[in-house]
Design an enzyme around this catalytic site. Sequence first.
Site, short mmCIF file in Angstrom:
data_model
loop_
_atom_site.label_atom_id
_atom_site.label_comp_id
_atom_site.label_asym_id
_atom_site.label_seq_id
_atom_site.Cartn_x
_atom_site.Cartn_y
_atom_site.Cartn_z
N GLU A 282 2.81 5.09 -3.86
CA GLU A 282 2.86 6.07 -4.97
C GLU A 282 4.20 6.82 -5.00
O GLU A 282 4.59 7.22 -6.09
CB GLU A 282 1.70 7.05 -4.83
CG GLU A 282 0.34 6.40 -4.98
CD GLU A 282 -0.03 5.47 -3.82
OE1 GLU A 282 0.39 5.76 -2.69
OE2 GLU A 282 -0.69 4.47 -4.08
N ASP B 53 -8.91 3.81 -2.65
CA ASP B 53 -9.94 4.22 -1.70
C ASP B 53 -11.17 4.80 -2.39
O ASP B 53 -11.34 6.01 -2.47
CB ASP B 53 -9.36 5.25 -0.72
CG ASP B 53 -8.18 4.66 0.05
OD1 ASP B 53 -8.00 3.43 0.01
OD2 ASP B 53 -7.43 5.44 0.66
N ASP C 299 0.86 -1.19 0.00
CA ASP C 299 0.00 0.00 0.00
C ASP C 299 0.89 1.24 0.00
O ASP C 299 2.11 1.16 0.17
CB ASP C 299 -0.87 -0.05 1.28
CG ASP C 299 -1.93 1.04 1.32
OD1 ASP C 299 -2.34 1.53 0.25
OD2 ASP C 299 -2.37 1.40 2.44
O1 MIG Z 1 -4.68 6.06 3.67
O2 MIG Z 1 -3.85 0.95 5.69
O3 MIG Z 1 -5.83 2.27 0.22
O4 MIG Z 1 -6.95 0.09 1.56
O5 MIG Z 1 -7.09 0.27 4.36
C1 MIG Z 1 -4.93 4.97 4.48
C2 MIG Z 1 -5.00 1.73 5.77
C3 MIG Z 1 -3.91 3.88 4.25
C4 MIG Z 1 -4.93 3.09 2.25
C5 MIG Z 1 -5.41 1.90 1.50
C6 MIG Z 1 -6.51 1.23 2.26
C7 MIG Z 1 -6.03 0.84 3.64
C8 MIG Z 1 -5.52 2.08 4.38
N1 MIG Z 1 -4.47 2.73 3.60
#
Ligand code: MIG
Length: 727
Positions: free
Chosen positions: A375, A457, A372
Amino acid sequence: MTWQPASRHSQQAIHPYIYRLRFGVEEFRPRRSWNVTLLEQDCPSAFEWDGLQLRHTDFGTLLRLRQAPDWRMVTLKELPELLARPGDALPEGPARQQIRLVLQRDLEAGYYALGQRMSSMRRDPGVYCNWSLDLPAGHYRGMPSLYQAHPYLVAHRPGLALGMFLNSTWFSRFDLGHGHEDEIAITTQGGEIDLYVLAAENPADLCALLADLTGRAALPPGWALGFHQSRWGYQSQDEIVSLVDEFRQRQIPLDAVHLDIDYMDEFRSFTFHPQRFPDPEGLSAGLREKGVRLVTIIDPGIRFDLHSGYPVAREGALHGHFLRNPDGSPFSGYCWPDSALFTDYARADSRAWWGEQQRSLTERGVSGIWVDMNEPAVFSSPFSQGFSQQNPIPLATAQGAGEDSTVHAELHNLYGHQMAQATYEGLARLRPEERPWVLTRSAFVGTQRYAAAWMGDNQSWWEHLALTLPQLTSMGLSGSPFVGVDIGGFFGNTHAELFERWMEQAVFYPFMRNHSALGTRAQEPWRFGPEVEERVRGHIGLRYRLLPYVETLAWQAHRHGWPLLRPLFYDFPLDTEGPLYEDQAMFGPWIMLAPIAHPGHRQRMVYFPEGRWYDFWSERFVDGPGCQVWPAPLGQMPLFIRQGACLPVVGLRQSTSEPVQKNIWWLFPGPQSSQGLRINPEGEEYHVCLSSGQVCFDPPVAARVVVRRDRHRVEMEVDGDESVVCL
Ligand code: MIG
């Protein structure tokens, strides 16, 4: 500064149907280690290039330049869509050289792909940027770019599917008929246009060419094609165990549970919280016995914690795996663990080191890794102090090593890609006997080799449900077949009808996961009362019954680049109008879905392409082409099987770990003979041929076959082996 002519150019066929056009400001730079294209050699072909026009003898003119390629120097201010931290500037050198190619836009063609967008599948005139970003909640159409960057455009008209891949990892932009209606202007930083033109007769062949050029999608392990349950906010190991028990007790099939950041010890990647998740080995082993795999999230931001015995930070710093500021000090940015260090995935040694870190998870029985925030997302203030803005890594930050040293501006779009690569390669090394499974948020063209992707998201909104099919089919056309969105919506509170409609179509998401944000309404399948639960159980059950078909499509995606979920024009490329309906899709060649994505709707218009279509739920059938209004009560989204289908299915299971009892085919015979294919998890192929009431098996099977008729469907159960069966 005004535009000046680009002084370098070169052209080369690298495949009978792929042509490379290059235009540069200076000498072309040598191939980089991170280049995502796989073909380089000259190849005999039937392309002709005259300096202005590219033709192929099979297709005629493919593209035409509007003017000679040119370039200019720009500053950050002139690139308003490129999100950079306040006060940042473009580094000296190629980052400031913006080069442009202006093509004639074919007004007869439809334009598609360009990866992950929140907009219609057929790309309206507009400006499409490629710069990976983690934008705030509430994705809307006007967002210049999302988490992923796919500088790849498709133009389609009957008889020609044309792909244009801009091989540039720098910030780039496709102006599609926006500045001038009949022009496409492609611009990129980096001083080079490296455009691969792919020519095919239809979208399926084009997807295969893109896979030849940028790589085949990693084949997911069988369990990853089942149902995944996730939520940000599952607080403890005990909560996970009860969750899984509840699925089993309610007889709702389940194959994987995802652990979000809650499992970590103060947001330290590769750790488990000692009180809340005290026994990860026990947890994963216990789940495994129930047929459920564990997937853990990992963030790239490594807690800047060199003194408390956190080995990942200490070792990474010691061996120089993290990005540095120009003065040599470690670069740190705010993320979940407040100050965090960021691995330089552009270096082979750092990728290998990162891969090795997965050991702390694989040794504890974790099956898949969810990467996650890659980017990468960096905040302007510590998370512990509340809401903050994005504050991306400075563009001049050094990345890569040796001859491959460059600036972050060149590799920003590849950060997620290379993180996925490092993770995938680590899993492959640590556990060679299992297919790695990585799920990524950020990606580039080619990331399909390493990871599945979800669309980030989204919101629990009907609008986002409606945008899902265009988004996922566009990803498939852009080379990424294993994709899904958060079922039910991530941010915001879902509700019974929205959730249920979402589950109906999610049966056909290549990657099927229910996920939601911290603090939102719980959305496990039983949270909306017994009636919704009953229907949702049926939807997940349908996915499980169809798994042999899903596995077959997955193999085909892996071998040929064919997306599992695709727009109608993919399977009906000569039909010029109907297939533009974006609220329908094909799941493989035989199943057409026409989901509901609006509140209260209990019927909808369905377009039927040519052929006979059997209603999955009733006695009815329709002969296309044409439109009809179709009933769509809750629990029965319009779903059609194309005549001639031979679908490999299986009896209901609660998990893919349960042995397959019977191999079943659902046949929908038509006047012409038809072929069915099943590719089993080992990659072995089984063919059935259905012709004038007879079924032939290849390879022949020798035993009992049970045949049952149910409306238009013939169910054939193969218990053992036999070679020809009369229906
Ligand atoms: O901005 O880890 O897209 O799926 O639950 C929050 C917490 C950070 C973003 C991910 C989302 C995940 C969340 N993460």
